[in-house]
Design a protein around this motif. Sequence first.
Motif, short mmCIF file in Angstrom:
data_model
loop_
_atom_site.label_atom_id
_atom_site.label_comp_id
_atom_site.label_asym_id
_atom_site.label_seq_id
_atom_site.Cartn_x
_atom_site.Cartn_y
_atom_site.Cartn_z
N TRP A 1 -4.44 -5.35 0.23
CA TRP A 1 -4.13 -4.82 1.69
C TRP A 1 -5.35 -4.14 2.11
O TRP A 1 -6.24 -3.79 1.28
CB TRP A 1 -3.14 -3.70 1.51
N SER A 2 -5.66 -4.41 3.23
CA SER A 2 -6.85 -3.42 4.06
C SER A 2 -6.35 -2.74 4.87
O SER A 2 -5.56 -3.07 5.81
CB SER A 2 -7.88 -4.54 4.52
N LEU A 3 -6.90 -1.47 4.98
CA LEU A 3 -6.34 -0.48 6.04
C LEU A 3 -7.69 0.12 6.68
O LEU A 3 -8.57 0.42 6.10
CB LEU A 3 -5.83 0.84 5.46
N ARG A 4 -7.67 -0.04 8.06
CA ARG A 4 -8.71 0.38 8.93
C ARG A 4 -8.27 1.33 9.85
O ARG A 4 -7.43 1.02 10.65
CB ARG A 4 -9.39 -0.77 9.72
N GLU B 1 -7.01 -4.01 14.39
CA GLU B 1 -7.75 -5.07 13.59
C GLU B 1 -8.93 -5.63 14.28
O GLU B 1 -9.61 -6.16 13.67
CB GLU B 1 -6.60 -6.30 13.91
N MET C 1 0.84 -0.99 -0.06
CA MET C 1 -0.15 -0.01 -0.05
C MET C 1 0.92 1.22 -0.01
O MET C 1 1.95 1.25 0.74
CB MET C 1 -0.96 -0.11 1.10
N GLU D 1 -12.49 2.41 6.47
CA GLU D 1 -11.74 1.16 5.91
C GLU D 1 -11.59 1.39 4.43
O GLU D 1 -12.41 1.90 3.68
CB GLU D 1 -12.60 0.10 6.35
N PHE D 2 -10.42 0.73 4.04
CA PHE D 2 -9.92 0.90 2.71
C PHE D 2 -9.21 -0.26 2.34
O PHE D 2 -8.38 -0.68 2.96
CB PHE D 2 -9.07 2.37 2.41
N SER D 3 -9.46 -0.79 1.19
CA SER D 3 -8.78 -2.15 0.69
C SER D 3 -8.26 -1.49 -0.71
O SER D 3 -8.96 -0.99 -1.48
CB SER D 3 -9.67 -3.10 0.39
N GLU D 4 -7.19 -2.09 -0.98
CA GLU D 4 -6.43 -1.94 -2.51
C GLU D 4 -5.49 -3.02 -2.44
O GLU D 4 -4.55 -3.42 -1.66
CB GLU D 4 -6.01 -0.50 -2.54
#
Length: 155
Positions: free
Chosen positions: A38-41, A68, A11, A32-35
Motif C-alpha cells: 500500500w502507498s499513502l500520500r 492520487e 494498512m 508519502e508512505f509505503s508499506e
Amino acid sequence: MRRLSASVRRMDPEKIKLLIEAMTASDLAEMEFSEGGWSLRLVRRRHESVEPQPTSPKSISRSRRLVEKPAAAPDRARDDQILSPTFGAVYLRPSPDAPEFVTPGKQVAAGDILCVVEAMKVFNEVRATRDGVIATVLVASGDEVEAGQLLMRFA
C-alpha cells in the motif's frame, strides 16, 4: 474493480492516523508512505482565496485529504499578506491576561511575533516577514484557521 492478492496487507488505520498527525504538526507540504503493498500520500492543500473563511473541525479534516496526483506548487503569498502556516487555533496574545501581539496600526519589524497557531499542542509562531504597519487583523483569538488562511494584512 481489481481484487488484491492475499499477500497484500491492509494498512493499519492507527498508523494512518499517526502519519496524518505527524504531518499536521510539521510544515511539510507532502508526505508519502509505503508499506505491505500500500502507498499513502498526504498533501496539504493551500487555499487560493484571500478573504477569511469560516472554518470548523469538519472543514479542517477535509483540508487533509488523500490524493492520487501530485499537487500543484503552492502560490507564493503576496508581500502584504500574513498567512497561517498550519491549521489550528490562532491566538493573538501570549496569554489570556497579556496584551495582543499586534493591533491594526501597529508598526512591526521583520521577525516580530504577530500571533501563534496551536496545532496538536504545538504552538507555531507567526512572524512578520518584513517591516511595516499592520492594516487589518482578520481573525479573533481562539478562531480555528486552516493552513494558508489569511490572518492579517500589512498597510
